[in-house]
Design an enzyme around this catalytic site. Structure first.
Site, mmCIF file in Angstrom:
data_model
loop_
_atom_site.group_PDB
_atom_site.id
_atom_site.type_symbol
_atom_site.label_atom_id
_atom_site.label_comp_id
_atom_site.label_asym_id
_atom_site.label_seq_id
_atom_site.Cartn_x
_atom_site.Cartn_y
_atom_site.Cartn_z
ATOM 1 N N HIS A 61 0.840 -1.206 0.000
ATOM 2 C CA HIS A 61 0.000 0.000 0.000
ATOM 3 C C HIS A 61 0.872 1.252 0.000
ATOM 4 O O HIS A 61 1.254 1.771 1.054
ATOM 5 C CB HIS A 61 -0.925 -0.011 1.218
ATOM 6 C CG HIS A 61 -1.977 1.049 1.190
ATOM 7 N ND1 HIS A 61 -3.220 0.875 1.746
ATOM 8 C CD2 HIS A 61 -1.994 2.304 0.672
ATOM 9 C CE1 HIS A 61 -3.949 1.962 1.582
ATOM 10 N NE2 HIS A 61 -3.211 2.859 0.932
ATOM 11 N N HIS A 63 1.629 5.112 -2.141
ATOM 12 C CA HIS A 63 1.227 6.110 -3.141
ATOM 13 C C HIS A 63 2.504 6.744 -3.700
ATOM 14 O O HIS A 63 3.098 7.607 -3.050
ATOM 15 C CB HIS A 63 0.351 7.186 -2.496
ATOM 16 C CG HIS A 63 -0.906 6.651 -1.864
ATOM 17 N ND1 HIS A 63 -2.114 6.620 -2.513
ATOM 18 C CD2 HIS A 63 -1.130 6.097 -0.643
ATOM 19 C CE1 HIS A 63 -3.045 6.096 -1.720
ATOM 20 N NE2 HIS A 63 -2.462 5.766 -0.573
ATOM 21 N N LEU A 64 2.909 6.303 -4.878
ATOM 22 C CA LEU A 64 4.148 6.840 -5.463
ATOM 23 C C LEU A 64 3.899 8.169 -6.182
ATOM 24 O O LEU A 64 4.854 8.835 -6.586
ATOM 25 C CB LEU A 64 4.773 5.828 -6.434
ATOM 26 C CG LEU A 64 5.320 4.536 -5.804
ATOM 27 C CD1 LEU A 64 5.861 3.598 -6.872
ATOM 28 C CD2 LEU A 64 6.413 4.834 -4.772
ATOM 29 N N HIS A 181 -10.845 0.572 0.414
ATOM 30 C CA HIS A 181 -10.795 1.597 1.458
ATOM 31 C C HIS A 181 -12.208 1.645 2.021
ATOM 32 O O HIS A 181 -13.120 2.185 1.398
ATOM 33 C CB HIS A 181 -10.370 2.947 0.874
ATOM 34 C CG HIS A 181 -10.260 4.020 1.912
ATOM 35 N ND1 HIS A 181 -9.140 4.808 2.061
ATOM 36 C CD2 HIS A 181 -11.129 4.426 2.879
ATOM 37 C CE1 HIS A 181 -9.342 5.654 3.062
ATOM 38 N NE2 HIS A 181 -10.536 5.441 3.570
ATOM 39 N N HIS A 226 -5.749 -0.627 5.444
ATOM 40 C CA HIS A 226 -5.576 0.111 6.707
ATOM 41 C C HIS A 226 -6.772 0.023 7.667
ATOM 42 O O HIS A 226 -7.448 1.018 7.941
ATOM 43 C CB HIS A 226 -5.225 1.574 6.444
ATOM 44 C CG HIS A 226 -5.976 2.253 5.325
ATOM 45 N ND1 HIS A 226 -7.338 2.218 5.219
ATOM 46 C CD2 HIS A 226 -5.539 2.948 4.264
ATOM 47 C CE1 HIS A 226 -7.708 2.884 4.149
ATOM 48 N NE2 HIS A 226 -6.624 3.332 3.540
ATOM 49 N N ASP A 298 0.989 2.488 3.866
ATOM 50 C CA ASP A 298 0.136 3.588 3.377
ATOM 51 C C ASP A 298 0.968 4.860 3.248
ATOM 52 O O ASP A 298 0.569 5.938 3.706
ATOM 53 C CB ASP A 298 -1.106 3.811 4.258
ATOM 54 C CG ASP A 298 -2.130 4.718 3.568
ATOM 55 O OD1 ASP A 298 -1.924 5.064 2.381
ATOM 56 O OD2 ASP A 298 -3.125 5.081 4.215
ATOM 57 N N GLY A 314 -2.645 11.982 5.269
ATOM 58 C CA GLY A 314 -1.558 11.039 5.030
ATOM 59 C C GLY A 314 -0.185 11.658 5.226
ATOM 60 O O GLY A 314 -0.028 12.872 5.303
HETATM 61 C C1 NCD Z 1 -4.147 8.729 1.059
HETATM 62 C C2 NCD Z 1 -3.506 9.641 0.038
HETATM 63 O O1 NCD Z 1 -3.012 10.719 0.407
HETATM 64 O O2 NCD Z 1 -3.453 9.286 -1.133
HETATM 65 N N1 NCD Z 1 -4.150 9.357 2.336
HETATM 66 C C3 NCD Z 1 -4.290 8.759 3.538
HETATM 67 O O3 NCD Z 1 -4.363 9.457 4.559
HETATM 68 N N2 NCD Z 1 -4.323 7.460 3.667
HETATM 69 C C4 NCD Z 1 -5.512 8.378 0.596
HETATM 70 C C5 NCD Z 1 -5.988 7.046 1.049
HETATM 71 O O4 NCD Z 1 -5.219 6.091 1.151
HETATM 72 O O5 NCD Z 1 -7.194 6.939 1.260
HETATM 73 ZN ZN ZN Z 2 -3.562 4.800 0.840
#
Ligand code: NCD
Ligand code: ZN
Length: 434
Positions: A61, A63-64, A181, A226, A298, A314
């Site tokens: 999990h 986010h790149l 999610h 998560h 995450d 995030g």
């Molecule tokens: C994630 C994001 O910033 O892309 N943020 C987060 O707090 N987890 C979005 C997500 O995973 O729902």
């Molecule tokens: Zn995420």
């Protein structure tokens, strides 16, 4: 022909314990595993004296970012953070800009990544429509993701039970996995401020109920991202016992941070939000006893300016997750075996990552060298991610990543990125032509 690299004086993880064995990697794959005296010559020898070597860690999990939000993170900085954090394979989330909802965008994303990545990367997608599932699968989507609370632009509303069930049936027939999610936006309070009231526990538990119901009827394999509440985890555990193919992951922040031990600032804002101490303890207990199958970071980087001025959810996690888990081991709260299940073997099995997850002859030569005894302070200013802040900043931990190898090549060594952009592999998914 000589073997490319030979690792000596090592203790390697065999799935149960650390064994005094060395190995060679040739053409990107483990070629021989044996006592040092039985290893063939190689072009290069690496002395791993005092270290423990594990199959490369996997983060399912991440986010790149890149694309139009590369100021937050790009493929090079994100996979740099990955290898610095001990991960050789990460799975990238589709809530990008533009979002990964159709096969052409997925193909474009993979092509862009191919030139830049230091770790292996698999790509999620969030199907625009049910009809996009087959093409996305064919284009190599590693798994599918839906955001029940806020769908990605251009996708159907999968919080609608009928649409969700149709999607699940289609994914099931493509032998895919749906990651969710799980929050139900109808329970969010209108106030746009951080904290437990904005996204209450009930938003998660009701969404999990909906997912369980749909998954048990369609027999689709589902995974809850998560998980953050005790009630939610109880529901998942019960559904599993009843025969639903459901699993879940926890993030390090939902395992180690709660509203009582964390100051509430925009920097610590995330979704789902940090919960109560008792929720947090229940999640951590699940991580230890197996009710939670995986730990995933995450990793959700944003610019510092955005974090300070807006409520963007995030924060980066790739460079803290493994150290925090190793620290649990050093304190006797988690076994090494459990850590490896959470961060290697279960994600590997759940996402069907072929020829990875073990130091085994013929498998890809991805491995992580760890100093289990080294004391370290988490320093966000030293992160390789573009996002250099963390709610764990300043925390002292025992256990540290010494080096990370991807397909037999050094990506990270002694606090430095030494890999070449493009050395990582773009995972091609598990497409089953239908
Ligand atoms: C994630 C994001 O910033 O892309 N943020 C987060 O707090 N987890 C979005 C997500 O995973 O729902
Ligand atoms: Zn995420």
């Amino acid at each position: 022909m000589k073997d490319d690299i030979r690792i000596v004086n090592a203790r390697i993880w065999d799935g149960f314990s650390l064994k005094n064995l060395g190995f060679t990697v040739t053409g990107g794959r483990f070629s021989r595993i044996a006592a040092d005296s039985h290893l063939p010559e190689a072009e290069r020898t690496f002395d791993a004296m005092g270290m423990a070597i594990f199959p490369g860690f996997i983060d399912s999990h991440v986010h790149l970012r890149d694309f139009s939000t590369s100021y937050k993170e790009d493929f090079l900085s994100g996979t740099g953070a990955a290898v610095a954090g001990g991960f050789t394979t990460v799975l990238d989330m589709p809530n990008t800009s533009p979002p990964v909802t159709t096969a052409p965008v997925l193909v474009e994303r993979k092509a862009k990544a191919r030139e830049k990545i230091l770790s292996n990367v698999g790509f999620y997608s969030s199907p625009a429509t049910i009809d996009d599932v087959g093409a996305l699968s064919g284009a190599g989507s590693i798994a599918f993701k839906v955001y029940l609370a806020n769908r990605l632009e251009g996708t159907l509303d999968y919080s609608d039970t009928m649409q969700l069930m149709k999607l699940m049936s289609k994914i099931k027939s493509n032998k895919g996995l749906l990651v969710i999610h799980a929050e139900d936006a109808t329970f969010f309070s209108k106030k746009e401020n951080a904290g437990i009231d904005y996204r209450p526990v009930k938003a998660e538990t009701v969404a999990i109920d909906k997912v369980i119901e749909a998954a048990s009827r369609t027999r689709c394999s589902v995974h809850i991202a998560h998980i953050s509440t005790e009630q939610g985890l109880k529901k998942v555990t019960r559904a599993k016992r009843d025969g639903t193919d459901i699993s879940c992951e926890s993030s390090p922040h939902h395992s180690f941070l709660d509203q009582e031990n964390t100051s509430r600032t925009s920097l610590t804002y995330c979704v789902p939000p940090l919960r109560s101490k008792s929720d947090r303890e229940a999640i951590l207990k699940g991580v230890v006893n197996g009710a939670v199958e995986m730990i995933a970071s995450d990793h959700a980087p944003h610019s510092l300016q955005e974090k300070q001025n807006e409520m963007v959810p995030g924060f980066p996690g790739l460079e803290v997750t493994l150290p925090l888990m190793l620290d649990m081991v050093s304190r006797g709260k988690l076994t090494l075996k459990r850590l490896c299940e959470l961060m290697i073997s279960y994600p590997c099995a759940r996402f069907n990552l072929k020829d990875r997850g073990e130091i085994r002859e013929g498998y890809w030569g991805d491995f992580t060298i760890i100093n289990l005894k080294k004391k370290n302070r988490i320093r966000a200013d030293k992160f390789h991610s573009k996002a250099k802040y963390s709610p764990f900043d300043g925390r002292d931990v025992v256990g540290s990543v010494y080096a990370t190898f991807v397909k037999g090549r050094t990506a990270f060594l002694e606090n430095r990125l030494v890999g070449t952009p493009g050395m990582g592999e773009v995972l091609e998914g598990n497409a089953i032509p239908s």
